[in-house]
Design a protein around this motif. Structure first.
Motif, short mmCIF file in Angstrom:
data_model
loop_
_atom_site.label_atom_id
_atom_site.label_comp_id
_atom_site.label_asym_id
_atom_site.label_seq_id
_atom_site.Cartn_x
_atom_site.Cartn_y
_atom_site.Cartn_z
N ARG A 270 0.82 -1.21 0.00
CA ARG A 270 0.00 0.00 0.00
C ARG A 270 0.86 1.26 0.00
O ARG A 270 0.52 2.26 -0.67
CB ARG A 270 -0.92 0.00 1.22
N THR A 271 1.97 1.23 0.69
CA THR A 271 2.88 2.38 0.71
C THR A 271 3.45 2.65 -0.68
O THR A 271 3.55 3.81 -1.11
CB THR A 271 4.02 2.14 1.72
N LEU A 275 2.94 6.17 -2.74
CA LEU A 275 4.09 7.05 -2.88
C LEU A 275 4.84 6.93 -4.21
O LEU A 275 5.58 7.84 -4.58
CB LEU A 275 5.07 6.81 -1.73
N LEU A 276 4.67 5.81 -4.89
CA LEU A 276 5.40 5.60 -6.15
C LEU A 276 4.41 5.35 -7.28
O LEU A 276 3.65 4.38 -7.24
CB LEU A 276 6.35 4.41 -6.03
N LEU A 289 19.38 5.66 -6.29
CA LEU A 289 18.15 5.46 -5.53
C LEU A 289 17.84 6.69 -4.67
O LEU A 289 18.74 7.31 -4.10
CB LEU A 289 18.29 4.25 -4.61
N THR A 290 16.56 7.04 -4.58
CA THR A 290 16.15 8.05 -3.62
C THR A 290 16.14 7.43 -2.22
O THR A 290 16.18 6.20 -2.07
CB THR A 290 14.75 8.58 -3.94
N ALA A 291 16.08 8.26 -1.19
CA ALA A 291 16.02 7.74 0.18
C ALA A 291 14.78 6.87 0.37
O ALA A 291 14.82 5.83 1.05
CB ALA A 291 16.01 8.90 1.17
N LEU A 292 13.66 7.27 -0.24
CA LEU A 292 12.42 6.49 -0.15
C LEU A 292 12.60 5.13 -0.79
O LEU A 292 12.24 4.10 -0.20
CB LEU A 292 11.27 7.25 -0.82
N GLU A 293 13.15 5.10 -2.00
CA GLU A 293 13.34 3.83 -2.70
C GLU A 293 14.28 2.92 -1.93
O GLU A 293 14.04 1.70 -1.83
CB GLU A 293 13.87 4.10 -4.10
N ALA A 294 15.36 3.47 -1.40
CA ALA A 294 16.31 2.66 -0.64
C ALA A 294 15.64 2.04 0.59
O ALA A 294 15.87 0.87 0.92
CB ALA A 294 17.51 3.51 -0.23
#
Length: 397
Positions: A270-271, A275-276, A289-294
């Motif tokens: 769900r996140t 967000l993506l 990678l972004t911080a979110l992706e990492a």
């Protein structure tokens, strides 16, 4: 060991996912708000689940851990079908999965150690499991509930708390001591059917999460139970300890780990949806990678490790291999990972994760119990250490 879902269980996994999506998710918030109300929508699933259990060995029951290895190839049986089904159901709602008729943790206890006659009598009853007491939590050996032999019966006296489905179930598997002076070796499990004189549900608990599931405190006052209701060997073997009773945990800990994997996967998916726009790009190099992706990739890796540990513990049980260490490893990893993922997903999604418009905040609350019941994180690590070092419980406390 093959890492793919066994072909014969793909239908079960698909059906469990449909139940999670079409039945559990739509009523999830309703029964989170209406704690202690029985989810009547689950009654219509009873016949379907019974049919699935008869065909595949069970969604939320567990099979007996054989003492013999299978001579021909490998076997994927009840333990594997259990964890695969529960991962999907708890992707929908953990509290509702714990509320399914005839799918209680006590059913796992019965399946683990009952003889053929007991399986015939109790196999289709909804059974809760009563272990914890006011003075005995993670240390099961500290149980003070007694079962004293009297003719053809045992007389049970004591109090049990935090009994999942304790009010709704048709029977309760009660851990009690035949002789408190002997210690853990005298602890046995007994099936006490609902309505037995002397057994009383004295209160229902209000909880942080899994509110669809009732959690009861039960007292036993001169509660007379037939000797035929004792599960496993009635003999007290001080050299063996209470290994026969503890074998129940070797079945139920992977079950709880599967629940944790299901709710964690729900939060992670769900996140990513929120967000993506296009999901994770697995072809990116680390520096791009972004911080979110990492963060999401790291959580995915942790979740996959927990899933594989859980499948291994279930597979070992199905193939007659002692799995106590692996069951505790799966429970410890999955419980911790689920707590981390659900809370982190709530944080990453900001207001969407915190408000009741989404189920993310509910999943974070629900996940906490999965790191506690069936043995806390600390207890699991202690068991793992004992198995690795070859130490007994008295040698390593």
């Amino acid at each position: 060991m093959y890492l793919e879902i066994p072909g014969k269980f793909k239908g079960l996994v698909g059906q469990a996912h449909q139940v999670a999506r079409q039945v559990f998710r739509p009523i999830s918030r309703k029964y989170d708000r209406a704690e202690h109300d029985y989810p009547v929508e689950l009654d219509m699933l009873a016949a379907l689940l019974d049919a699935m259990n008869d065909a595949t060995g069970g969604i939320a029951g567990s099979g007996k851990l054989s003492q013999q290895k299978h001579s021909e190839g490998v076997r994927n049986g009840t333990n594997m079908s259990t964890v695969l089904g529960l991962i999907e159901l708890c992707w929908g709602d953990t509290g509702l999965a714990l509320s399914l008729p005839r799918q209680g943790l006590g059913n796992s206890a019965i399946a683990a150690v009952a003889n053929d006659e007991q399986l015939q009598r109790f196999g289709h009853k909804w059974a809760a499991m009563a272990i914890t007491e006011p003075e005995a939590g993670s240390d099961s050996a500290a149980i003070r509930t007694t079962a004293i032999a009297d003719g053809d019966d045992y007389i049970i006296n004591g109090e049990k708390i935090y009994v999942t489905s304790g009010e709704r179930a048709e029977a309760v598997v009660v851990w009690a001591s035949l002789n408190p002076n002997i210690g853990r070796a005298a602890i046995k499990s007994f099936v006490v059917e609902k309505g037995t004189p002397g057994m009383e549900v004295v209160r229902l608990e209000k909880k942080l999460g899994i509110k669809a599931s009732d959690t009861a405190a039960i007292t036993f006052t001169n509660c007379r139970v037939p000797k035929a209701n004792l599960l496993g060997n009635p003999e007290v073997d001080t050299k063996k300890g209470f290994g026969g009773v503890m074998q129940t945990f070797d079945n139920t800990r992977p079950v709880v780990a599967a629940m944790a994997i299901g709710v964690a996967r729900a939060s992670l998916e769900r996140t990513q949806e929120l967000l993506l726009n296009k999901g994770l790009n697995y072809t990116k190099s680390d520096q791009d990678l972004t911080a979110l992706e990492a963060s999401l990739l790291e959580m995915e890796a942790d979740l996959e490790a927990a899933r594989l540990l859980t499948l291994k513990a279930a597979w070992m049980a199905d193939n007659g291999q002692p799995n106590s260490k692996e069951a505790s490893m799966a429970k410890a990893k999955a419980g911790r990972v689920a707590n981390h993922i659900t809370l982190e997903c709530t944080r990453l999604c900001g207001p969407a994760g915190y408000l009741e418009d989404e189920l993310l905040e509910k999943w974070a609350r629900d996940s906490k119990i999965l790191d506690i019941f069936e043995g806390t994180q600390q207890i699991q690590k202690l068991i793992i250490a004992r198995r690795i070092l070859g130490k007994s419980s008295s040698e390593l406390k």
